[in-house]
Write a protein that holds these residues in place. Structure first.
Motif, PDB file in Angstrom:
ATOM      1  N   THR A  89       0.881  -1.161   0.000  1.00 42.92           N
ATOM      2  CA  THR A  89       0.000   0.000   0.000  1.00 42.92           C
ATOM      3  C   THR A  89       0.921   1.214   0.000  1.00 42.92           C
ATOM      4  O   THR A  89       1.636   1.458   0.972  1.00 42.92           O
ATOM      5  CB  THR A  89      -0.915   0.015   1.246  1.00 42.92           C
ATOM      6  OG1 THR A  89      -1.662  -1.200   1.281  1.00 42.92           O
ATOM      7  CG2 THR A  89      -1.865   1.197   1.200  1.00 42.92           C
ATOM      8  N   TYR A  90       0.920   1.922  -1.120  1.00 44.22           N
ATOM      9  CA  TYR A  90       1.821   3.063  -1.279  1.00 44.22           C
ATOM     10  C   TYR A  90       1.164   4.335  -0.756  1.00 44.22           C
ATOM     11  O   TYR A  90      -0.004   4.600  -1.040  1.00 44.22           O
ATOM     12  CB  TYR A  90       2.219   3.220  -2.745  1.00 44.22           C
ATOM     13  CG  TYR A  90       3.026   2.049  -3.246  1.00 44.22           C
ATOM     14  CD1 TYR A  90       4.386   1.960  -2.979  1.00 44.22           C
ATOM     15  CD2 TYR A  90       2.426   1.020  -3.961  1.00 44.22           C
ATOM     16  CE1 TYR A  90       5.129   0.875  -3.417  1.00 44.22           C
ATOM     17  CE2 TYR A  90       3.160  -0.063  -4.401  1.00 44.22           C
ATOM     18  CZ  TYR A  90       4.507  -0.130  -4.130  1.00 44.22           C
ATOM     19  OH  TYR A  90       5.240  -1.204  -4.562  1.00 44.22           O
ATOM     20  N   ARG A  91       1.910   5.109   0.006  1.00 43.04           N
ATOM     21  CA  ARG A  91       1.426   6.354   0.592  1.00 43.04           C
ATOM     22  C   ARG A  91       2.020   7.576  -0.111  1.00 43.04           C
ATOM     23  O   ARG A  91       1.410   8.620  -0.158  1.00 43.04           O
ATOM     24  CB  ARG A  91       1.774   6.433   2.082  1.00 43.04           C
ATOM     25  CG  ARG A  91       1.347   5.217   2.888  1.00 43.04           C
ATOM     26  CD  ARG A  91      -0.139   5.068   2.930  1.00 43.04           C
ATOM     27  NE  ARG A  91      -0.500   3.889   3.722  1.00 43.04           N
ATOM     28  CZ  ARG A  91      -1.730   3.531   3.945  1.00 43.04           C
ATOM     29  NH1 ARG A  91      -2.727   4.212   3.443  1.00 43.04           N
ATOM     30  NH2 ARG A  91      -1.987   2.457   4.648  1.00 43.04           N
ATOM     31  N   ARG A  92       3.242   7.430  -0.600  1.00 43.98           N
ATOM     32  CA  ARG A  92       3.917   8.515  -1.315  1.00 43.98           C
ATOM     33  C   ARG A  92       5.068   7.898  -2.118  1.00 43.98           C
ATOM     34  O   ARG A  92       5.483   6.775  -1.864  1.00 43.98           O
ATOM     35  CB  ARG A  92       4.428   9.603  -0.376  1.00 43.98           C
ATOM     36  CG  ARG A  92       5.575   9.185   0.505  1.00 43.98           C
ATOM     37  CD  ARG A  92       6.176  10.328   1.333  1.00 43.98           C
ATOM     38  NE  ARG A  92       5.185  11.084   2.067  1.00 43.98           N
ATOM     39  CZ  ARG A  92       4.803  12.330   1.778  1.00 43.98           C
ATOM     40  NH1 ARG A  92       5.315  12.978   0.774  1.00 43.98           N
ATOM     41  NH2 ARG A  92       3.882  12.933   2.509  1.00 43.98           N
ATOM     42  N   MET A  93       5.568   8.657  -3.068  1.00 47.12           N
ATOM     43  CA  MET A  93       6.667   8.171  -3.901  1.00 47.12           C
ATOM     44  C   MET A  93       7.978   8.182  -3.124  1.00 47.12           C
ATOM     45  O   MET A  93       8.186   9.031  -2.248  1.00 47.12           O
ATOM     46  CB  MET A  93       6.837   9.051  -5.150  1.00 47.12           C
ATOM     47  CG  MET A  93       5.712   8.961  -6.148  1.00 47.12           C
ATOM     48  SD  MET A  93       5.560   7.336  -6.910  1.00 47.12           S
ATOM     49  CE  MET A  93       7.124   7.151  -7.730  1.00 47.12           C
ATOM     50  N   HIS A 133       5.596   8.779   5.691  1.00 42.97           N
ATOM     51  CA  HIS A 133       5.096   7.423   5.471  1.00 42.97           C
ATOM     52  C   HIS A 133       5.106   7.123   3.968  1.00 42.97           C
ATOM     53  O   HIS A 133       4.347   7.715   3.210  1.00 42.97           O
ATOM     54  CB  HIS A 133       3.685   7.327   6.053  1.00 42.97           C
ATOM     55  CG  HIS A 133       3.142   5.953   6.134  1.00 42.97           C
ATOM     56  ND1 HIS A 133       1.872   5.713   6.585  1.00 42.97           N
ATOM     57  CD2 HIS A 133       3.652   4.736   5.828  1.00 42.97           C
ATOM     58  CE1 HIS A 133       1.632   4.421   6.564  1.00 42.97           C
ATOM     59  NE2 HIS A 133       2.696   3.812   6.098  1.00 42.97           N
ATOM     60  N   VAL A 134       5.943   6.195   3.542  1.00 42.42           N
ATOM     61  CA  VAL A 134       6.088   5.842   2.132  1.00 42.42           C
ATOM     62  C   VAL A 134       5.158   4.696   1.753  1.00 42.42           C
ATOM     63  O   VAL A 134       4.473   4.750   0.735  1.00 42.42           O
ATOM     64  CB  VAL A 134       7.557   5.485   1.799  1.00 42.42           C
ATOM     65  CG1 VAL A 134       7.688   4.914   0.394  1.00 42.42           C
ATOM     66  CG2 VAL A 134       8.453   6.706   1.976  1.00 42.42           C
ATOM     67  N   ALA A 135       5.138   3.640   2.560  1.00 37.36           N
ATOM     68  CA  ALA A 135       4.347   2.459   2.178  1.00 37.36           C
ATOM     69  C   ALA A 135       4.164   1.530   3.364  1.00 37.36           C
ATOM     70  O   ALA A 135       4.873   1.617   4.370  1.00 37.36           O
ATOM     71  CB  ALA A 135       5.044   1.703   1.057  1.00 37.36           C
ATOM     72  N   ASP A 136       3.193   0.628   3.191  1.00 32.14           N
ATOM     73  CA  ASP A 136       2.998  -0.495   4.103  1.00 32.14           C
ATOM     74  C   ASP A 136       3.147  -1.761   3.274  1.00 32.14           C
ATOM     75  O   ASP A 136       2.600  -1.854   2.174  1.00 32.14           O
ATOM     76  CB  ASP A 136       1.602  -0.451   4.732  1.00 32.14           C
ATOM     77  CG  ASP A 136       1.430   0.770   5.618  1.00 32.14           C
ATOM     78  OD1 ASP A 136       2.245   0.941   6.544  1.00 32.14           O
ATOM     79  OD2 ASP A 136       0.491   1.544   5.380  1.00 32.14           O
ATOM     80  N   ILE A 137       3.900  -2.701   3.813  1.00 27.90           N
ATOM     81  CA  ILE A 137       4.108  -3.976   3.139  1.00 27.90           C
ATOM     82  C   ILE A 137       3.504  -5.063   4.025  1.00 27.90           C
ATOM     83  O   ILE A 137       3.692  -5.067   5.242  1.00 27.90           O
ATOM     84  CB  ILE A 137       5.608  -4.273   2.937  1.00 27.90           C
ATOM     85  CG1 ILE A 137       6.277  -3.154   2.140  1.00 27.90           C
ATOM     86  CG2 ILE A 137       5.811  -5.631   2.265  1.00 27.90           C
ATOM     87  CD1 ILE A 137       7.795  -3.264   2.093  1.00 27.90           C
ATOM     88  N   ARG A 138       2.787  -5.973   3.413  1.00 26.70           N
ATOM     89  CA  ARG A 138       2.220  -7.110   4.141  1.00 26.70           C
ATOM     90  C   ARG A 138       2.650  -8.364   3.403  1.00 26.70           C
ATOM     91  O   ARG A 138       2.521  -8.449   2.181  1.00 26.70           O
ATOM     92  CB  ARG A 138       0.697  -7.030   4.168  1.00 26.70           C
ATOM     93  CG  ARG A 138       0.048  -8.145   4.959  1.00 26.70           C
ATOM     94  CD  ARG A 138      -1.489  -7.964   4.953  1.00 26.70           C
ATOM     95  NE  ARG A 138      -2.141  -8.918   5.786  1.00 26.70           N
ATOM     96  CZ  ARG A 138      -2.504 -10.144   5.389  1.00 26.70           C
ATOM     97  NH1 ARG A 138      -2.277 -10.550   4.148  1.00 26.70           N
ATOM     98  NH2 ARG A 138      -3.103 -10.971   6.225  1.00 26.70           N
TER      99      ARG A 138
END
Length: 146
Positions: A89-93, A133-138
């Protein structure tokens, strides 16, 4: 049987800088053809300060995590592990030169098929050098029991 006490376990955070050469190599390996991933002028023309990270590149950076024996301590045998799922889930580049910080933890362990398969869910929050916050990885690891 995987030790359920690993639920909530946090891994030591680590940071790594995204290097332009690695980004270009990865983009080529995944078949990317957009010049913003190879040419800094094209990236700037598209509104980026430099080369952006190609999709899923964060997975490669996460592999640089310092080694740990957490799997063995939890009862996970590496020969019985499958990579079951991965989502971003990308939040920003993020861009070449960014230092990315990975904070990961185990969020769940559950079983299916009468215990023949056990699943370990891990979640990672990625921030940049500005604490944005750049991303969330699951990701989900599947452990096949004997």
């Amino acid at each position: 049987m995987i030790d359920r006490n690993i639920i909530g376990m946090a891994f030591p955070p680590f940071a790594i800088t995204a290097e332009a050469g690695q980004l270009r190599f990865f983009a080529k390996a995944i078949g990317e053809t957009d010049p913003v991933y190879f040419d800094e002028s094209a990236a700037r023309d598209a509104g980026h300060p430099t080369l952006p990270l190609p999709p899923t590149f964060l997975f490669s950076l996460e592999l640089a995590r310092p080694p740990s024996n957490w799997r063995e301590e939890a009862g996970i045998e590496l020969a019985r592990v499958l990579h079951g799922e991965q989502s971003f889930t990308y939040r920003r580049m993020a861009h070449a030169g960014d230092t990315l910080h990975f904070d990961s933890r185990v969020t769940d362990v559950y079983e299916k098929k009468g215990g023949a398969l056990e699943f370990v869910v891990m979640e990672t929050r990625v921030t940049n050098q500005r604490s944005e916050h750049v991303a969330d990885i699951r990701k989900v690891l599947v452990h096949r029991n004997g």
